[in-house]
Design an enzyme around this catalytic site. Sequence first.
Site, short mmCIF file in Angstrom:
data_model
loop_
_atom_site.label_atom_id
_atom_site.label_comp_id
_atom_site.label_asym_id
_atom_site.label_seq_id
_atom_site.Cartn_x
_atom_site.Cartn_y
_atom_site.Cartn_z
N CYS A 246 141.42 132.55 -78.00
CA CYS A 246 141.97 132.79 -79.33
C CYS A 246 141.28 133.97 -80.03
O CYS A 246 141.48 135.10 -79.64
CB CYS A 246 141.94 131.51 -80.16
SG CYS A 246 143.12 131.52 -81.52
N HIS A 331 145.03 127.69 -76.66
CA HIS A 331 143.89 126.78 -76.58
C HIS A 331 143.96 125.88 -75.34
O HIS A 331 144.63 124.84 -75.36
CB HIS A 331 143.82 125.91 -77.83
CG HIS A 331 143.42 126.67 -79.05
ND1 HIS A 331 142.10 126.84 -79.44
CD2 HIS A 331 144.16 127.33 -79.97
CE1 HIS A 331 142.06 127.56 -80.54
NE2 HIS A 331 143.29 127.87 -80.88
N GLU A 333 141.67 123.99 -74.35
CA GLU A 333 140.94 122.76 -74.69
C GLU A 333 141.75 121.88 -75.63
O GLU A 333 141.21 120.97 -76.27
CB GLU A 333 139.60 123.11 -75.34
CG GLU A 333 139.63 123.43 -76.82
CD GLU A 333 140.33 124.72 -77.20
OE1 GLU A 333 140.56 124.95 -78.39
OE2 GLU A 333 140.66 125.51 -76.29
#
Length: 375
Positions: A246, A331, A333
């Site tokens: 990001c 993302h 995660e």
Amino acid sequence: MLAKLYLEDGTLFEGTSFGGEGGQVGEVVFNTGITGYQEVLSDPSYCGQIVTMTFPLIGNYGITRDDFEAVRPFVHGFVVRRHEEVPSNWRAQYSLGDLLKEYGIVGISDIDTRMLTRKLRSYGTMKGIIATGDVRVEELRERLLANDLLRDQVSRVSTKSVYNSPGKDQRIVLMDFGSKSGILRDLTRRDCDVVVVPHDATAEQILRLRPDGVLLSNGPGDPKDVPHAVETVKALLGKLPIFGICLGHQLFALACGADTEKLKFGHRGGNHPVKDLESGRCYITSQNHGYTVKEASLAGTGLVKTHINNNDGTIEGLKHESLPAFSVQYHPEASPGPFDSSYLFDDFLTMVRKFQSERPKTARQTELELLARGV
């Protein structure tokens, strides 16, 4: 209690207050996630923003200690169509309203979030003010004009000191620009020895930790507001494997000589399609950003486009053609999901091991002798 949301174009929304009291200026954005409002609230990348949830029912499953992505929320306001005061969920420990009240964050419900979202999509994100009570429009306008949007979000959300999450495998330095807990969870799940450092850590300080790789975290705001981080990444390129997520992706691009620009209304939600240009596969991803890397600026930087957003064609992934470094705009995660892209952490660690095998370290005894001689 009455609450009001006033936009810089003069649009006024009146609704019902929940959470904290008072008023706050912020950038008004929208998130298209159906679930995950707790993760949105606690994502440091929303620092300084007034977040609108497009899903009409928010608060129905409450708040639980285990779902935070940071120790506290950083949003400047929360906008929903309907706020459910009494959650129905066996995991819930308290309500959404209680969380906002604890941190003094103003929430507003019972407004037309569809109209608000269509306005932001048509005209772009806007500066706005959210306030409780029967405040006059003139006062809201004056307060809005008197307060600028934040430009120091990264320094507000980054860790202030170095800390370690011990592991038995590769040592990874995590540069914290507003890192989500999910990144640390994914690294520790893979037995990494993670050292988290502040946003202003220098390349010299990072190399002194003797890491095997560096991960550039997500974070809020304009990547050009943290030029010191760009210089640090530039100094680390080629010396260690690098993975950017990001904001980290944007900083990596800037360090290589590319450029970034602001998107009209950004990408925020858990349902954004991203195409892997090498495999042709489409991944559903979690995203939260308002800036993108300009494709025209990649020429001569050594960067290769690896992923694109299937909605608007913007760059979602980059790799360096000769150095061990890559990044994604989304993302991997993601919490609460989707988890399609978690394999990227494995790809990063594979890169780290390959880098180690191609550059075997000097024997420790030889290294000590060289240090003693000042070589």
